[in-house]
Enzyme design. Structure first.
Site, PDB file in Angstrom:
ATOM      1  N   GLY A 215       0.831  -1.206   0.000  1.00 45.45           N
ATOM      2  CA  GLY A 215       0.000   0.000   0.000  1.00 45.45           C
ATOM      3  C   GLY A 215       0.858   1.245   0.000  1.00 45.45           C
ATOM      4  N   ASN A 216       0.258   2.358   0.338  1.00 46.54           N
ATOM      5  CA  ASN A 216       1.045   3.585   0.457  1.00 46.54           C
ATOM      6  C   ASN A 216       0.429   4.467   1.535  1.00 46.54           C
ATOM      7  OD1 ASN A 216      -0.903   5.540  -0.820  1.00 46.54           O
ATOM      8  ND2 ASN A 216      -0.643   4.108  -2.521  1.00 46.54           N
ATOM      9  N   ARG A 217       1.028   5.621   1.785  1.00 47.64           N
ATOM     10  CA  ARG A 217       0.669   6.411   2.960  1.00 47.64           C
ATOM     11  C   ARG A 217      -0.475   7.390   2.725  1.00 47.64           C
ATOM     12  NH1 ARG A 217       6.206   8.938   4.172  1.00 47.64           N
ATOM     13  NH2 ARG A 217       4.844  10.389   5.270  1.00 47.64           N
TER      14      ARG A 217
END
Ligand code: C5P
Length: 413
Positions: A215-217
């Site tokens: 995923g990412n932030r």
């Protein structure tokens, strides 16, 4: 005394909030508070019966304004004329069976009903009563008549009642729904009134196995702020978002997905209907090619696993040709170096009419924070750098440009 939020989109707008005598009146204190927090000047008008349920002081505490109760106050007999003339929206919650009857007949035997006769702005009535009362033909008749007169009826909802034998309709709509409907009335003449806006937001989660993902932030804040801002400007808004802890924005159709491919599937059939498409999602470019069906177990593996990746669809690029003629496409570019040159290249490559560029390395900008500092890029215009601003205000600025492009017919075709 008025509570202040990060922005007050309804600043300068006047709302008359009528409260008549039902137990649900206590919930309407929340409505008064939320409308005030969004910047509206809220004049609460209470009937005598309403004051049996909730004291005016509660409303005065949250609006910072005196509650009005009598048709003939010290301000003079003209208070009802002033209220009705100056209102941008009138909302009555709860609206009792008696209020519906009097509104349907055009009576003017108190301050609230006289205000209804003077007002030419949108009027919302939110009925709440016992389910047997609501089911009575006389009440249904009055409700129909109120609709014929142009009043908007909000609810009643079905669900538990204070004294209810069944789960039939009679319950006051939830405060957030009432606020959303008032907001819709206030946005009726906004810059995006009658327009459809589609927004992508948030990160995506690309599974490695049933419990792990890449995923990412991204928090979704920027995209959610854009969806809310578009709705406040009068648009019909659909938000397609990856996993985010944020609540659905009021009034916005919110579709929650996990992966980039799911987002693509949700966006593709909707792009052609939109007047403005905002691609604010941080979609993973790559996904694990072959996610494991079972949870990977360290003990059963020979050393660290190797994950092979496959390319995800580029949602913006692959929906380019599906956009309606004249629709405006807005994209984002989050870069860590060479910001403007890379962003401009991305704008051209993906066919965006407006590109919002920001630098991921700058404090107070980008992921996981409440503020953003962006530069707006458009064909044939100097880049427009904005100062660090709360994301809702950045959203307003982006949509103001998108609305201007839409009006000028500059949208991509
Ligand atoms: O190439 P990059 O990911 O930086 O492009 C960013 C823009 O493209 C954003 O507007 C983003 O929402 C959109 N995008 C997309 N689908 C992807 C990757 C990016 O719609 N798979």
């Amino acid at each position: 005394m008025r509570p202040t939020g990060p922005r007050e989109p309804w600043e300068g707008r006047r709302v008359v909030l009528g409260v008549t005598g039902g137990i649900a009146a206590y919930k309407v204190v929340q409505v008064a508070r939320d409308l005030t927090r969004l910047g509206a000047e809220v004049d609460v008008v209470m009937s005598r019966a309403a004051r049996e349920f909730v004291r005016p002081l509660s409303f005065e505490g949250v609006t910072g304004r005196p509650v009005l109760t009598e048709a003939f106050s010290a301000e003079g007999a003209a208070v009802h004329i002033r209220l009705g003339r100056e209102a941008d929206a009138v909302c009555v919650a709860p609206a009792t069976a008696d209020l519906l009857a009097r509104a349907a007949q055009g009576r003017s035997n108190d301050l609230l009903t006289t205000t209804l006769l003077v007002a030419r702005c949108p009027v919302l009535l939110c009925p709440a009563m016992n389910d047997r009362m609501w089911a009575h033909p006389a009440v249904l008749d009055n409700a129909r008549r109120c609709r014929d007169l142009g009043y908007v009826l909000v609810g009643p909802d079905s669900g538990p009642l204070a004294v209810g034998e069944a789960d039939g309709p009679g319950r006051l709509s939830e405060p957030h729904e009432i606020v959303a409907r008032v907001g819709r009335a206030l946005g009726a003449d906004g810059p995006l009134a009658g327009r459809r806006v589609l927004v992508t937001a948030g990160p995506t989660r690309e599974p490695i196995d049933p419990v792990r993902y890449v995923g990412n932030r991204s928090s979704g804040r920027m995209g959610f702020a854009i969806a809310e801002s578009a709705w406040l400007a009068g648009a019909q808004v659909t938000l397609v978002t990856g996993p985010s802890a944020l609540d659905d924005p009021a009034g916005v159709e919110t579709i929650r997905v996990d992966t980039g491919r799911q987002m693509f599937d949700a966006v593709r059939p909707r792009v052609g209907e939109a007047d403005v498409v905002v691609y604010a999602a941080a979609v993973a470019d790559f996904r694990p090619a072959d996610p494991a069906a079972e949870k990977l177990k360290r003990r059963e593996m020979e050393g660290p696993p190797t994950v092979a990746f496959a390319e995800n669809p580029d949602i913006a690029r692959e929906t380019l040709g599906l956009r309606r003629e004249g629709a405006v496409a807005v994209g984002f570019a989050l870069e860590t170096s060479d910001l403007l040159a890379r962003a401009e290249a991305k704008r051209i490559e993906k066919g965006f009419d407006l590109l919002v560029a920001n630098d991921a390395t700058e404090a107070g900008a980008g992921f996981e924070v409440e503020t953003n500092r962006v530069t707006l890029l458009e064909a044939g215009r100097e880049p427009l750098p904005l100062p660090i601003l709360p994301k809702p205000i950045v959203a307003d600025r982006i949509l103001a440009r998108a609305a201007a492009l839409l009006r000028s017919g500059v949208g991509s075709s």
